[in-house]
Design a protein around this motif. Structure first.
Motif, mmCIF file in Angstrom:
data_model
loop_
_atom_site.group_PDB
_atom_site.id
_atom_site.type_symbol
_atom_site.label_atom_id
_atom_site.label_comp_id
_atom_site.label_asym_id
_atom_site.label_seq_id
_atom_site.Cartn_x
_atom_site.Cartn_y
_atom_site.Cartn_z
ATOM 1 N N GLU B 128 0.636 -1.346 0.074
ATOM 2 C CA GLU B 128 0.178 0.117 0.159
ATOM 3 C C GLU B 128 0.549 1.080 -0.374
ATOM 4 O O GLU B 128 0.624 2.069 1.310
ATOM 5 C CB GLU B 128 -0.981 0.256 1.006
ATOM 6 N N ASP B 129 1.235 1.109 -1.244
ATOM 7 C CA ASP B 129 2.388 2.480 -1.213
ATOM 8 C C ASP B 129 2.721 3.036 -2.442
ATOM 9 O O ASP B 129 3.143 2.428 -3.416
ATOM 10 C CB ASP B 129 3.963 2.253 -0.810
ATOM 11 N N CYS B 130 2.230 4.367 -2.823
ATOM 12 C CA CYS B 130 2.708 5.041 -3.973
ATOM 13 C C CYS B 130 3.826 4.454 -5.379
ATOM 14 O O CYS B 130 3.860 4.344 -5.685
ATOM 15 C CB CYS B 130 2.172 6.275 -4.182
ATOM 16 N N GLN B 131 4.702 4.645 -4.343
ATOM 17 C CA GLN B 131 5.822 4.398 -4.922
ATOM 18 C C GLN B 131 6.202 2.813 -5.230
ATOM 19 O O GLN B 131 7.008 2.734 -6.133
ATOM 20 C CB GLN B 131 7.414 4.627 -3.521
ATOM 21 N N SER B 132 5.982 1.813 -4.583
ATOM 22 C CA SER B 132 5.663 0.873 -4.981
ATOM 23 C C SER B 132 4.675 0.467 -5.953
ATOM 24 O O SER B 132 5.601 -0.787 -7.121
ATOM 25 C CB SER B 132 5.413 -0.186 -3.943
ATOM 26 N N ALA B 133 4.102 0.647 -6.237
ATOM 27 C CA ALA B 133 2.953 0.604 -6.768
ATOM 28 C C ALA B 133 3.391 1.154 -8.857
ATOM 29 O O ALA B 133 3.117 0.743 -9.778
ATOM 30 C CB ALA B 133 1.494 1.467 -6.680
ATOM 31 N N ILE B 134 4.188 2.136 -8.228
ATOM 32 C CA ILE B 134 5.407 2.977 -9.811
ATOM 33 C C ILE B 134 5.967 2.160 -10.417
ATOM 34 O O ILE B 134 5.778 2.549 -11.359
ATOM 35 C CB ILE B 134 5.692 4.405 -8.636
ATOM 36 N N ILE B 135 5.916 1.048 -9.987
ATOM 37 C CA ILE B 135 7.188 0.304 -10.040
ATOM 38 C C ILE B 135 6.564 -0.899 -10.900
ATOM 39 O O ILE B 135 7.695 -0.945 -12.047
ATOM 40 C CB ILE B 135 8.433 -0.095 -8.786
#
Lengths: 191, 338
Positions: B128-135
């Motif tokens: 649940e983190d934008c930085q992870s999702a963007i990968i």
């Protein structure tokens, strides 16, 4: 002239202060994470080494030797280097604010850089005259600068490499420094 | 032997004294004039040198406050009364006014995309983190500029001013927001910006895709069509990279752009159905001076002959309010369109 060039080359490559004499390791490891700061630190050290080398030589030659006070070299040199760095900091702050910004905190840090004291003491130990001292100090500074930017460019790439958890940061930096020092041994016999 | 000791002491003493003298002379000779306010600001900061503000310690923060106009609210450590004092000192707030907020910036979320399935590339089930999702393929949304909506900004906010609301979009509570900019740095899509809290007209889109592509990806995206720019009487809109941007220094918040925007990418805060404004000339007060006619950039004033009463063509009028400002008889008033 060839003689002076030989001193310069020796100081830069053969007797590199960081990689051969293992002096000034703290800034070498501390400021080599980023290329920008490495260049700033390298320039500042080169500048201070040159001036410190010459001025300590003068003090030794014209004050300490006539009074037979050579055993005070270390303490007198530290005094000179510390004041010199302070003085240079003030001058740069006034005359070149941009350079001052670029060098930032590294300038006062040089006070405690043992490579600077090292170059001052080695000049005396090797019995150089003023001109030779100048070249040796300049070479020492350039050697430090070279080692620092090589290290910084390697470490910038290492940041992107996949490393075992235990190797990240200082361990791999020290191993790199060791390999780099070994590589620099290849210059021996050049002059 | 005694002489040796005397020499040693003397030499070191004289050397030390000489260097001291040179340094003290140099400190006067090479004194750099610094803004005295930096020193005063530094004294008012907590002095913890914690670096939470993002600068290298309190002195760097003090310098940034004075030279770059950084808000003192960047410091999360300072107590509120202390911050009020500092803001008074900097002239951001009048003395004694404690309840009124200083002119500060608050976070502005530049996205109002929909979260329907048709706008989704895939369902993201990772961290649940934008930085992870963007990968993962640049995030789960079709629009590459769409807010990921997993709340990296919420986590970055130390003041609890952001929460994720409807449609996976963050909502900023302007009363709690201190304008520290932590969310701006945390957002991997660069959707959050700081804007003056007093300004109410904003472009709520960050898409730099070509207009046709944006239209396919999002119903409320900025197409970069330039209609807003044409309708802005104050030249406050800049179109860059297929995206409209408001120059807040020039914007008069007339809302002409809000009314004309074909996709609704430009909004007026708290006015979801804003239709723009229209000017009306009070015929009793009009003396036919033609000032409004000359000043209207949209040819919306009918008449324009001297000593004839003017009227407004409501179809052409964008409601910029330029004529209201210029009318010497104060005969023009401006109202929201029904």
């Amino acid at each position: 002239m060839m003689h002076l060039l030989a001193i310069l080359i020796t100081a830069i490559f053969l007797e590199n202060f960081v990689l051969n004499q293992i002096l000034g390791i703290c800034p070498f490891i501390g400021v080599s994470n980023k290329m920008d700061s490495a260049i700033g630190m390298g320039l500042a050290v080169t500048f201070v080494m040159l001036i410190a080398g010459v001025s300590t030589w003068c003090v030794n030659q014209y004050v300490l030797i006539p009074l037979k006070l050579e055993y005070l070299q270390t303490i007198a040199f530290i005094l000179i280097i510390a004041s010199l760095v302070q003085f240079i900091e003030m001058v740069i702050k006034k005359t070149a604010p941009n350079l001052y910004q670029a060098l930032g905190v590294f300038l006062p840090l040089i006070t405690t850089n043992c490579a600077v004291l090292g170059v001052a003491l080695l000049n005396i130990k090797k019995g150089y005259n003023l001109l030779e001292t100048t070249f040796n100090s300049l070479g020492g500074g350039l050697g430090f600068f070279l080692a620092l930017i090589i290290m910084a460019s390697i470490r910038e790439r290492l940041d992107l490499a996949e490393l075992p958890e235990s190797m990240k940061g200082a361990p791999i930096a020290l191993i790199t420094a060791g390999i780099l020092a070994t590589a620099f041994m290849g210059f021996s016999g050049l002059v | 032997m005694e002489l040796q000791i005397l020499y040693a002491v003397l030499v070191l003493g004289i050397l030390g004294f000489a260097f001291g003298a040179i340094l003290s002379y140099a400190s006067v000779k090479f004194k750099v004039e610094v803004d005295p306010r930096i020193e005063q600001t530094l004294k008012m900061l907590p002095g913890a040198n914690c670096g939470s503000c993002g600068f290298a310690g309190c002195s760097a923060m003090a310098e940034a406050i004075i030279t770059k106009g950084v808000s003192p609210s960047r410091c999360p450590v300072m107590l509120i009364p202390d911050r009020n004092k500092l803001e008074e000192f900097l002239g951001l707030r009048k003395a004694g006014e404690t309840n009124v907020r200083a002119v500060v910036k608050a976070a502005l979320v530049k996205c109002q995309g929909s979260d329907d399935e048709e706008h989704q590339k895939f369902q993201y089930l990772g961290l649940e983190d934008c930085q992870s999702a963007i990968i993962v393929q640049n995030g789960p949304w079709k629009c590459p500029h769409r807010c990921i909506g997993l709340g990296s900004c919420v986590k970055a906010c130390k003041f609890g001013a952001i929460k994720i609301g409807d449609h996976h979009l963050p909502i900023v509570n302007e009363d709690k927001c201190v304008g520290c900019g932590q969310c701006v740095m945390a957002c991997p899509k660069h959707i959050i910006d700081l804007a003056d809290t007093v300004k109410t007209v904003h472009v709520r889109c960050n898409s730099t895709e070509k207009g046709a592509d944006t239209r396919k990806l999002c119903a409320t995206g900025c197409l970069g069509c330039g209609i807003c720019k044409k309708n802005c009487a104050y030249e406050a809109i800049i179109i860059e990279n297929n995206l409209a941007r408001i120059d807040y220094d020039k914007c008069h918040e007339c809302g002409a752009c809000v009314a004309k925007c074909p996709t609704g990418a430009i909004i007026k805060e708290n006015r979801p159905d804003y239709k723009g404004r229209v000017a009306e000339i009070n015929q009793d007060l009009c003396i036919g001076c033609t000032v409004c006619f000359k000043n209207c950039k949209f040819d919306a004033v009918i008449g324009g002959k001297v000593k004839e009463k003017h009227s407004i063509d409501s179809k052409k009028c964008v409601g910029c309010g330029m004529c209201v400002e210029k009318c010497p008889k104060k005969a023009i008033k401006i109202d929201d369109r029904a």
